[in-house]
Enzyme design. Sequence first.
Site, PDB file in Angstrom:
ATOM      1  N   SER A 127       0.821  -1.150   0.180  1.00  0.00           N
ATOM      2  CA  SER A 127       0.094   0.109   0.066  1.00  0.00           C
ATOM      3  C   SER A 127       0.758   1.350   0.150  1.00  0.00           C
ATOM      4  O   SER A 127       1.892   1.370  -0.774  1.00  0.00           O
ATOM      5  CB  SER A 127      -0.881  -0.066   1.151  1.00  0.00           C
ATOM      6  OG  SER A 127      -1.944   0.844   1.014  1.00  0.00           O
ATOM      7  N   GLU A 149      -9.304  -5.226  -4.543  1.00  0.00           N
ATOM      8  CA  GLU A 149      -8.628  -4.427  -3.660  1.00  0.00           C
ATOM      9  C   GLU A 149      -9.605  -3.575  -2.758  1.00  0.00           C
ATOM     10  O   GLU A 149      -9.463  -3.376  -1.652  1.00  0.00           O
ATOM     11  CB  GLU A 149      -7.753  -3.520  -4.552  1.00  0.00           C
ATOM     12  CG  GLU A 149      -6.349  -4.169  -4.821  1.00  0.00           C
ATOM     13  CD  GLU A 149      -5.520  -4.298  -3.994  1.00  0.00           C
ATOM     14  OE1 GLU A 149      -5.685  -4.044  -2.687  1.00  0.00           O
ATOM     15  OE2 GLU A 149      -4.425  -4.876  -4.474  1.00  0.00           O
ATOM     16  N   HIS A 178      -7.791  -5.336  -0.189  1.00  0.00           N
ATOM     17  CA  HIS A 178      -6.533  -4.667   0.348  1.00  0.00           C
ATOM     18  C   HIS A 178      -5.977  -5.261   1.341  1.00  0.00           C
ATOM     19  O   HIS A 178      -6.751  -5.050   2.496  1.00  0.00           O
ATOM     20  CB  HIS A 178      -6.605  -3.225   0.363  1.00  0.00           C
ATOM     21  CG  HIS A 178      -5.651  -2.389   0.200  1.00  0.00           C
ATOM     22  ND1 HIS A 178      -4.642  -2.167  -0.859  1.00  0.00           N
ATOM     23  CD2 HIS A 178      -5.146  -1.550   1.162  1.00  0.00           C
ATOM     24  CE1 HIS A 178      -3.993  -1.464  -0.643  1.00  0.00           C
ATOM     25  NE2 HIS A 178      -3.877  -0.987   0.802  1.00  0.00           N
TER      26      HIS A 178
END
Length: 497
Positions: A149, A283, A395
């Site tokens: 990320s 995600e 995610h």
Amino acid sequence: MYHRKSLQPPVAFPGNLSGQLVNATQDAAKCIQFSSPGGSEDCLYLNVYTPQFQNSSELRPVMVWIYGGSFIDGNSDYSTYGPDYLINQDVIVVTLNYRLGVFGFLSTEDYVSPGNYGLKDQIMALRWVQENIEYFGGNCGKVTLFGESAGSASVSYLTQAPITKGLFQSAIMESGTSLSSWALAPNGREITLRIANILLIDTSSSQAIVEGLRRLDAADLQKAVRAAFLQDILKKNQLTSMPFGPTIEPIHPGAVVVNYSYEQLQNGLLHNIPYIIGYNSFEALPLIDLLKNFRLILSQYDLDPTRLVTPSMNVHDSPTKLNLSLLIKNHYFGNTPISLSPDESILQFISDDLYVRPILKTATLCSQSAPVYLYKFSYQGALGSGKRKQRGVGHSEELPYIWRMANNRNEVNPSDLVTRKRMVTLWANFAKYGNPTPAPATLLENVTWPLANENEFGLGYLNINVTLNASRDPDWKSFLFWTNLFKKFGNRPFTTY
């Protein structure tokens, strides 16, 4: 706001900068967080983890981890990123802290406070590794930088910075790159002025602002930051707004980001080293529980559909922007108002716009100058998504297949354990050889991970699911949709801002 503190080694050894024993039995303080209390300004520490037994006199490969957290949260604690599975692959793992939010990314867009201090903390840690890792049995000439990320976007920026040349020899980016719209804070001075005004600080000059902020208690400063953050989100595109994060700096010694990433990558201005770049299959899925509250915000997109146009398209004239936004809306939502659209349509748009599009473009550009291994993590197991009924992997849900995470108490099955073993083997192989599948292996189903070289059928990639499948065309139709829009409407395609 820029106060360097020496990174302290976890034990006493000949290269100890302080010459003192350091108690490394507990995690050091985390940096000050945005969304939770606690943390300290004295937070620039790193952790070095080594296998218990030295199998040979050879120095081991080193993997240096950069955590995510939107550039405002995150830490390197063992309870969050326990390296047990990786060090079982006979590599050394280093995790590090870097300053966050206003402490790590304050910018006045000039030489007074050029910004990117969090990135500079990461570079300082990498230099520490170069100078000291041999004392721990590590090979400073075989360092892999990896992150997820915001940590992955940080890795992406560091691979484009000339000042990091030689600090690492390979890189892994999980779910984020410098081309992600959330990976650049385009209005650093604006948010700085807003904070200063909330705190009634003199804003007549950058120097006055910074000196005023330095006099404040950290807790009081954070209160103002939260208020300014809320104003910023309400004012801008909620899906891409990131008040703090990497920013374009004026050119000066020590600058990390001085150009837009698209131009950098398009011109081959990146380290010519092997890369793993990838994303998870869906995600935006973790946002599903927030969509009921999020729909009120999405109603603003019905009133002003031009909010759908990513800033990276650099389109400013109203007629063109409206025409473009209607094409995007029709592609993802049809005639249904966005705020009333099915959850999956909303999440698919967010996934494509914030992750798939910029990550595939990064892989495409990087592969023109360096070897790139592209992946899509599609394995939906107990360690990541748990018992969620919705399809796909959200995610950060690949992380428990790499790290021992103390908060993960889900029951696992043999398939979960095999996937974890595969992930750490692929990542460690890459750290050792610059190639995740250097030779046929039963655990990896004798698969050969292809390079991501583009052709008319898409990009080569590895789909990591219950089985490993080397193929082409990861979400290629979605990527082509955006690519064609950029070709037709974008004034400066795929710049981050």
